[in-house]
Structure formats: C-alpha cells, structure tokens
Design a protein around this motif. Structure first.
Motif, PDB file in Angstrom:
ATOM      1  N   GLY A 194     -13.767  -8.691  55.370  1.00 51.17           N
ATOM      2  CA  GLY A 194     -13.827  -9.800  55.190  1.00 51.17           C
ATOM      3  C   GLY A 194     -12.691 -10.967  55.754  1.00 51.17           C
ATOM      4  N   LYS A 195     -12.094 -10.478  55.352  1.00 48.95           N
ATOM      5  CA  LYS A 195     -10.722 -11.651  55.160  1.00 48.95           C
ATOM      6  C   LYS A 195      -9.446 -11.155  56.853  1.00 48.95           C
ATOM      7  N   MET A 196      -9.936 -10.462  57.702  1.00 47.38           N
ATOM      8  CA  MET A 196      -9.254 -10.004  58.775  1.00 47.38           C
ATOM      9  C   MET A 196      -9.832 -10.637  60.107  1.00 47.38           C
ATOM     10  N   THR A 197      -9.858 -10.906  61.119  1.00 52.92           N
ATOM     11  CA  THR A 197     -10.361 -11.811  62.109  1.00 52.92           C
ATOM     12  C   THR A 197     -10.859 -11.081  62.965  1.00 52.92           C
ATOM     13  N   GLU A 246     -17.833 -11.668  52.209  1.00 55.77           N
ATOM     14  CA  GLU A 246     -16.194 -11.535  52.568  1.00 55.77           C
ATOM     15  C   GLU A 246     -15.447 -11.476  51.827  1.00 55.77           C
ATOM     16  N   GLU A 247     -15.993 -11.662  50.254  1.00 55.25           N
ATOM     17  CA  GLU A 247     -15.215 -11.683  48.915  1.00 55.25           C
ATOM     18  C   GLU A 247     -14.884 -10.133  48.848  1.00 55.25           C
ATOM     19  N   SER A 248     -16.428  -9.621  48.681  1.00 54.16           N
ATOM     20  CA  SER A 248     -15.929  -8.445  48.203  1.00 54.16           C
ATOM     21  C   SER A 248     -15.175  -7.628  49.558  1.00 54.16           C
ATOM     22  N   SER A 249     -14.957  -7.604  50.144  1.00 52.42           N
ATOM     23  CA  SER A 249     -14.169  -6.843  51.835  1.00 52.42           C
ATOM     24  C   SER A 249     -13.448  -6.821  52.175  1.00 52.42           C
ATOM     25  N   ASP A 250     -11.898  -6.287  51.822  1.00 55.32           N
ATOM     26  CA  ASP A 250     -10.278  -6.351  52.637  1.00 55.32           C
ATOM     27  C   ASP A 250     -11.172  -6.707  54.292  1.00 55.32           C
ATOM     28  N   GLU A 296      -9.018  -8.352  64.814  1.00 58.44           N
ATOM     29  CA  GLU A 296      -8.856  -7.179  63.768  1.00 58.44           C
ATOM     30  C   GLU A 296      -9.614  -6.383  63.305  1.00 58.44           C
ATOM     31  N   LYS A 330     -22.687 -14.893  53.258  1.00 60.48           N
ATOM     32  CA  LYS A 330     -21.219 -14.974  53.773  1.00 60.48           C
ATOM     33  C   LYS A 330     -20.119 -15.222  53.073  1.00 60.48           C
ATOM     34  N   LYS A 331     -20.069 -15.744  52.212  1.00 58.47           N
ATOM     35  CA  LYS A 331     -18.696 -15.877  51.744  1.00 58.47           C
ATOM     36  C   LYS A 331     -18.974 -14.895  50.310  1.00 58.47           C
TER      37      LYS A 331
END
Length: 93
Positions: A65-68, A59-63, A71, A55-56
């Motif tokens: 993954g940084k959104m709620t 998330e780090e490979s994609s913008d 969003e 999962k981490k």
C-alpha cells in the motif's frame, strides 16, 4: 539448476518432482527480492466504489500500500517472471 539474471540467487527449475523442496527454495528467493507478499496475496486492482476508510486500513496493513502503482506492477511482473522462468517447458502450459 538455472540462474535468473547475473549475480542473483540461482533458481531451481521445477520439473514436476520434489515440489516441497523446490517451493521452500522459491519462497526464500521471493522473500530475498521483496516479492513474497505479491506471491502470497497477489495484487488487487483499486475499486473506486470502496470506502476511504477501508482503503486506508488495507494500505496501512501492507507494504504494498505504500508503493506507487508503477512499483506494484513492476514487482508483480518480476514475481511472475521468476515463476515463469523456473518451471520446465513441459509444466509451463
């Protein structure tokens, strides 16, 4: 051409002709709204059985993954709404 909302880029209606030209214009529009990643990759629902490391990494490979989740769902709906709004009634179904 029809517009999508006031003050936004004008979106060309796809009527079944000149797909290549239409798709280039639509890709530019999606990119300008920060939606291209949703069109290209879609939205994946979280699977609680996955490992935390996987999962981490995702998330780090994609913008995305940084959104709620809210969003992400709103942007996904906006991309879908754009697509639905720019195809002719004959093609929509």
């Amino acid at each position: 051409m029809a517009g999508f909302g006031g003050g936004e880029l004008r979106t060309p209606i796809f009527n079944g002709e000149n797909y290549e030209f239409w798709s280039i214009r639509m890709k530019t529009i999606f990119k300008s709204h920060g939606l291209w990643e949703f069109v290209e990759k879609g939205v994946e629902c979280s699977d609680s059985r996955g490992t935390d490391a996987k999962k981490k990494e995702k998330e780090e490979s994609s913008d995305v993954g940084k959104m709620t989740l809210t969003e992400v769902l709103m942007k996904d709906a906006k991309a879908l709404g754009l697509i639905q709004g720019v195809v002719s009634d004959a093609i929509f179904p």
